[in-house]
Design a protein around this motif. Structure first.
Motif, PDB file in Angstrom:
ATOM      1  N   MET A   1      32.385  37.624  32.331  1.00 32.25           N
ATOM      2  CA  MET A   1      33.592  38.386  32.095  1.00 32.25           C
ATOM      3  C   MET A   1      34.633  38.063  33.158  1.00 32.25           C
ATOM      4  O   MET A   1      35.800  37.938  32.843  1.00 32.25           O
ATOM      5  N   ASN A   2      34.211  37.918  34.392  1.00 29.28           N
ATOM      6  CA  ASN A   2      35.124  37.636  35.492  1.00 29.28           C
ATOM      7  C   ASN A   2      35.781  36.262  35.321  1.00 29.28           C
ATOM      8  O   ASN A   2      36.952  36.083  35.611  1.00 29.28           O
ATOM      9  N   ARG A   4      36.348  34.698  32.462  1.00 30.54           N
ATOM     10  CA  ARG A   4      37.296  34.812  31.339  1.00 30.54           C
ATOM     11  C   ARG A   4      38.588  35.485  31.788  1.00 30.54           C
ATOM     12  O   ARG A   4      39.677  35.071  31.402  1.00 30.54           O
ATOM     13  N   THR A   5      38.483  36.486  32.610  1.00 26.85           N
ATOM     14  CA  THR A   5      39.659  37.187  33.128  1.00 26.85           C
ATOM     15  C   THR A   5      40.508  36.252  33.980  1.00 26.85           C
ATOM     16  O   THR A   5      41.739  36.227  33.856  1.00 26.85           O
ATOM     17  N   SER A   6      39.868  35.475  34.817  1.00 25.51           N
ATOM     18  CA  SER A   6      40.610  34.543  35.664  1.00 25.51           C
ATOM     19  C   SER A   6      41.295  33.460  34.818  1.00 25.51           C
ATOM     20  O   SER A   6      42.413  33.039  35.109  1.00 25.51           O
ATOM     21  N   GLN A   7      40.639  33.032  33.736  1.00 23.16           N
ATOM     22  CA  GLN A   7      41.250  32.056  32.832  1.00 23.16           C
ATOM     23  C   GLN A   7      42.483  32.652  32.143  1.00 23.16           C
ATOM     24  O   GLN A   7      43.520  31.988  32.010  1.00 23.16           O
ATOM     25  N   LEU A   8      42.366  33.895  31.702  1.00 22.69           N
ATOM     26  CA  LEU A   8      43.495  34.567  31.048  1.00 22.69           C
ATOM     27  C   LEU A   8      44.658  34.752  32.028  1.00 22.69           C
ATOM     28  O   LEU A   8      45.830  34.550  31.656  1.00 22.69           O
ATOM     29  N   LEU A   9      44.349  35.126  33.249  1.00 22.54           N
ATOM     30  CA  LEU A   9      45.401  35.284  34.257  1.00 22.54           C
ATOM     31  C   LEU A   9      46.097  33.949  34.536  1.00 22.54           C
ATOM     32  O   LEU A   9      47.318  33.884  34.703  1.00 22.54           O
TER      33      LEU A   9
END
Length: 111
Positions: A1-2, A4-9
């Motif tokens: 999850m972490n 994926r969040t960094s990729q989205l950011l």
């Protein structure tokens, strides 16, 4: 999850950067269009003003010649010379301004 969040950011940041660059490019295009319009207007102005100035100058030379041939018209010669000189000066200034506008290229900031 972490991860994926960094990729989205990262994608959001990239999108913001692309939008910023797009805005800058639109500003550059707008500047170039304005410069083009100024150049076109200066050419039109120069043409429209130079024609009557050339005519004034031409008729001034004719009047000067005629006044020089007549004894009664000698006092006209200095006035006609002033008229021809003023028309020539105005035409030279227009030519100079037009030359400057032709040679200047728009200066844009480089990234």
């Amino acid at each position: 999850m972490n991860k994926r969040t960094s990729q989205l950011l990262k994608l959001i940041d990239e999108k913001k950067e692309l939008l910023r660059r797009e805005k800058e490019n639109f500003k550059r295009i707008e500047t170039l269009q304005k410069v083009g319009i100024v150049g076109l207007m200066s050419s039109m102005f120069a043409h429209e003003v130079r024609q009557p100035l050339s005519t004034i100058s031409c008729w001034g030379h004719v009047l000067k010649k005629l006044a020089g041939q007549s004894e009664n018209s000698k006092e006209m010669v200095p006035l006609i010379e002033k008229m021809v000189s003023a028309a020539s000066q105005a035409e030279k200034k227009i030519t100079d301004i037009r030359g400057v506008l032709r040679t200047q290229e728009p200066k844009l900031e480089k990234n």
